[in-house]
Design a protein around this motif. Structure first.
Motif, PDB file in Angstrom:
ATOM      1  N   SER A  36       0.836  -1.138  -0.107  1.00  0.00           N
ATOM      2  CA  SER A  36       0.005   0.127  -0.115  1.00  0.00           C
ATOM      3  C   SER A  36       0.690   1.350   0.217  1.00  0.00           C
ATOM      4  CB  SER A  36      -0.850   0.201   1.058  1.00  0.00           C
ATOM      5  OG  SER A  36      -0.356   0.042   2.381  1.00  0.00           O
ATOM      6  N   THR A  37       2.154   1.127   0.392  1.00  0.00           N
ATOM      7  CA  THR A  37       2.980   2.338   0.341  1.00  0.00           C
ATOM      8  C   THR A  37       3.778   2.561  -0.958  1.00  0.00           C
ATOM      9  OG1 THR A  37       4.793   1.295   1.602  1.00  0.00           O
ATOM     10  CG2 THR A  37       3.273   2.160   2.819  1.00  0.00           C
ATOM     11  N   ILE A  38       3.790   1.463  -1.766  1.00  0.00           N
ATOM     12  CA  ILE A  38       4.500   1.678  -3.018  1.00  0.00           C
ATOM     13  C   ILE A  38       3.831   2.346  -4.034  1.00  0.00           C
ATOM     14  CG2 ILE A  38       5.362   0.383  -5.001  1.00  0.00           C
ATOM     15  CD1 ILE A  38       6.011  -2.017  -3.040  1.00  0.00           C
ATOM     16  N   LYS A  39       4.667   3.459  -4.502  1.00  0.00           N
ATOM     17  CA  LYS A  39       3.879   4.321  -5.467  1.00  0.00           C
ATOM     18  C   LYS A  39       4.424   4.452  -6.785  1.00  0.00           C
ATOM     19  CE  LYS A  39       2.603   7.839  -1.995  1.00  0.00           C
ATOM     20  NZ  LYS A  39       2.001   6.675  -1.376  1.00  0.00           N
ATOM     21  N   THR A  40       5.755   3.428  -7.079  1.00  0.00           N
ATOM     22  CA  THR A  40       6.392   3.524  -8.297  1.00  0.00           C
ATOM     23  C   THR A  40       6.943   2.122  -8.509  1.00  0.00           C
ATOM     24  OG1 THR A  40       8.501   4.087  -7.624  1.00  0.00           O
ATOM     25  CG2 THR A  40       7.194   5.976  -8.028  1.00  0.00           C
ATOM     26  N   LYS A  41       6.915   1.910  -9.970  1.00  0.00           N
ATOM     27  CA  LYS A  41       7.551   0.537 -10.207  1.00  0.00           C
ATOM     28  C   LYS A  41       9.002   0.671  -9.745  1.00  0.00           C
ATOM     29  CE  LYS A  41       9.648  -1.484 -14.475  1.00  0.00           C
ATOM     30  NZ  LYS A  41       9.786  -1.348 -15.911  1.00  0.00           N
ATOM     31  N   GLY A  42       9.569   1.514  -9.747  1.00  0.00           N
ATOM     32  CA  GLY A  42      11.161   1.536  -8.960  1.00  0.00           C
ATOM     33  C   GLY A  42      11.204   1.109  -7.677  1.00  0.00           C
ATOM     34  N   GLN A  43       9.974   1.553  -6.842  1.00  0.00           N
ATOM     35  CA  GLN A  43       9.912   1.167  -5.493  1.00  0.00           C
ATOM     36  C   GLN A  43       9.501  -0.174  -5.132  1.00  0.00           C
ATOM     37  OE1 GLN A  43       6.911   3.991  -4.364  1.00  0.00           O
ATOM     38  NE2 GLN A  43       8.249   5.245  -3.151  1.00  0.00           N
ATOM     39  N   LEU A  44       8.873  -0.849  -5.987  1.00  0.00           N
ATOM     40  CA  LEU A  44       8.393  -2.124  -6.135  1.00  0.00           C
ATOM     41  C   LEU A  44       9.660  -2.772  -6.455  1.00  0.00           C
ATOM     42  CD1 LEU A  44       6.294  -4.595  -5.768  1.00  0.00           C
ATOM     43  CD2 LEU A  44       5.634  -4.324  -8.103  1.00  0.00           C
ATOM     44  N   CYS A  45      10.395  -2.676  -7.652  1.00  0.00           N
ATOM     45  CA  CYS A  45      11.827  -3.502  -7.950  1.00  0.00           C
ATOM     46  C   CYS A  45      12.519  -3.560  -6.794  1.00  0.00           C
ATOM     47  CB  CYS A  45      12.249  -2.877  -9.172  1.00  0.00           C
ATOM     48  SG  CYS A  45      11.185  -2.962 -10.546  1.00  0.00           S
ATOM     49  N   ASN A  46      12.886  -2.209  -6.173  1.00  0.00           N
ATOM     50  CA  ASN A  46      13.880  -2.065  -4.956  1.00  0.00           C
ATOM     51  C   ASN A  46      13.397  -3.112  -3.839  1.00  0.00           C
ATOM     52  OD1 ASN A  46      16.300  -0.807  -4.152  1.00  0.00           O
ATOM     53  ND2 ASN A  46      15.008   0.009  -2.451  1.00  0.00           N
ATOM     54  N   MET A  47      12.170  -2.830  -3.547  1.00  0.00           N
ATOM     55  CA  MET A  47      11.766  -3.628  -2.409  1.00  0.00           C
ATOM     56  C   MET A  47      12.063  -5.438  -2.526  1.00  0.00           C
ATOM     57  SD  MET A  47       8.362  -3.587  -0.080  1.00  0.00           S
ATOM     58  CE  MET A  47       8.730  -1.703   0.332  1.00  0.00           C
ATOM     59  N   ILE A  48      11.698  -5.731  -3.963  1.00  0.00           N
ATOM     60  CA  ILE A  48      11.551  -7.068  -4.238  1.00  0.00           C
ATOM     61  C   ILE A  48      12.993  -7.594  -4.294  1.00  0.00           C
ATOM     62  CG2 ILE A  48      11.608  -8.773  -6.106  1.00  0.00           C
ATOM     63  CD1 ILE A  48       8.697  -7.284  -6.658  1.00  0.00           C
ATOM     64  N   LYS A  49      14.153  -6.436  -4.760  1.00  0.00           N
ATOM     65  CA  LYS A  49      15.455  -6.838  -4.718  1.00  0.00           C
ATOM     66  C   LYS A  49      15.981  -7.097  -3.348  1.00  0.00           C
ATOM     67  CE  LYS A  49      18.675  -3.471  -5.157  1.00  0.00           C
ATOM     68  NZ  LYS A  49      19.439  -2.518  -5.250  1.00  0.00           N
ATOM     69  N   VAL A  50      15.587  -6.285  -2.695  1.00  0.00           N
ATOM     70  CA  VAL A  50      16.176  -6.074  -1.096  1.00  0.00           C
ATOM     71  C   VAL A  50      15.706  -7.429  -0.345  1.00  0.00           C
ATOM     72  CG1 VAL A  50      16.250  -4.900   1.111  1.00  0.00           C
ATOM     73  CG2 VAL A  50      16.650  -3.570  -1.153  1.00  0.00           C
ATOM     74  N   ARG A  51      14.519  -7.447  -0.529  1.00  0.00           N
ATOM     75  CA  ARG A  51      13.766  -8.587   0.432  1.00  0.00           C
ATOM     76  C   ARG A  51      14.264 -10.301  -0.287  1.00  0.00           C
ATOM     77  NH1 ARG A  51       8.828  -6.745   2.971  1.00  0.00           N
ATOM     78  NH2 ARG A  51       9.649  -4.628   3.722  1.00  0.00           N
ATOM     79  N   ARG A  52      14.347 -10.352  -1.414  1.00  0.00           N
ATOM     80  CA  ARG A  52      14.905 -11.602  -2.010  1.00  0.00           C
ATOM     81  C   ARG A  52      16.426 -11.607  -2.111  1.00  0.00           C
ATOM     82  NH1 ARG A  52      11.960 -12.630  -7.567  1.00  0.00           N
ATOM     83  NH2 ARG A  52      13.112 -14.635  -7.300  1.00  0.00           N
ATOM     84  N   ALA A  53      17.008 -10.583  -2.131  1.00  0.00           N
ATOM     85  CA  ALA A  53      18.683 -10.699  -2.223  1.00  0.00           C
ATOM     86  C   ALA A  53      18.810 -11.213  -3.361  1.00  0.00           C
ATOM     87  CB  ALA A  53      19.379 -11.407  -1.035  1.00  0.00           C
ATOM     88  N   ILE A  54      18.606 -10.364  -4.697  1.00  0.00           N
ATOM     89  CA  ILE A  54      18.610 -10.601  -5.953  1.00  0.00           C
ATOM     90  C   ILE A  54      19.098  -9.202  -6.620  1.00  0.00           C
ATOM     91  CG2 ILE A  54      17.034 -12.506  -6.184  1.00  0.00           C
ATOM     92  CD1 ILE A  54      15.131 -10.659  -7.469  1.00  0.00           C
ATOM     93  N   SER A  55      19.622  -9.540  -7.799  1.00  0.00           N
ATOM     94  CA  SER A  55      20.224  -8.175  -8.651  1.00  0.00           C
ATOM     95  C   SER A  55      19.077  -7.574  -9.007  1.00  0.00           C
ATOM     96  CB  SER A  55      21.011  -8.803  -9.860  1.00  0.00           C
ATOM     97  OG  SER A  55      20.072  -9.344 -10.847  1.00  0.00           O
ATOM     98  N   GLU A  56      19.282  -6.071  -9.019  1.00  0.00           N
ATOM     99  CA  GLU A  56      18.242  -5.288  -9.855  1.00  0.00           C
ATOM    100  C   GLU A  56      17.777  -5.704 -11.199  1.00  0.00           C
ATOM    101  OE1 GLU A  56      17.976  -0.608 -10.706  1.00  0.00           O
ATOM    102  OE2 GLU A  56      19.678  -1.184  -9.707  1.00  0.00           O
TER     103      GLU A  56
END
Length: 73
Positions: A36-56
């Motif tokens: 509910s706090t994600i406003k952009t595709k970039g924010q979603l990508c970053n959160m997934i990158k961090v939480r899954r510990a994968i590359s950008e």
């Protein structure tokens, strides 16, 4: 992206709620609050990158694949 700004049509609200639920099913490590706090595709990508510990690149590819056919306007 998933947040509600007010003044949206009932169709837009229904579509966004559906996308939020679909994203939660796709990435079960994201909370309702996260989404509910994600406003952009970039924010979603970053959160997934961090939480899954994968590359950008992997995160962006995953999100872009998920976004196919979705209208976030």
């Amino acid at each position: 992206m998933f947040g509600f700004t007010g003044g949206e049509t009932p169709e837009t609200l229904k579509r966004k709620k559906g996308y939020l639920a679909d994203a939660k099913n796709n990435w079960d490590f994201l909370t309702h609050y996260d989404l509910s706090t994600i406003k952009t595709k970039g924010q979603l990508c970053n959160m997934i990158k961090v939480r899954r510990a994968i590359s950008e690149e992997e995160a962006v590819a995953d999100v872009e694949k998920w976004m196919i056919g979705k209208d976030f306007s």
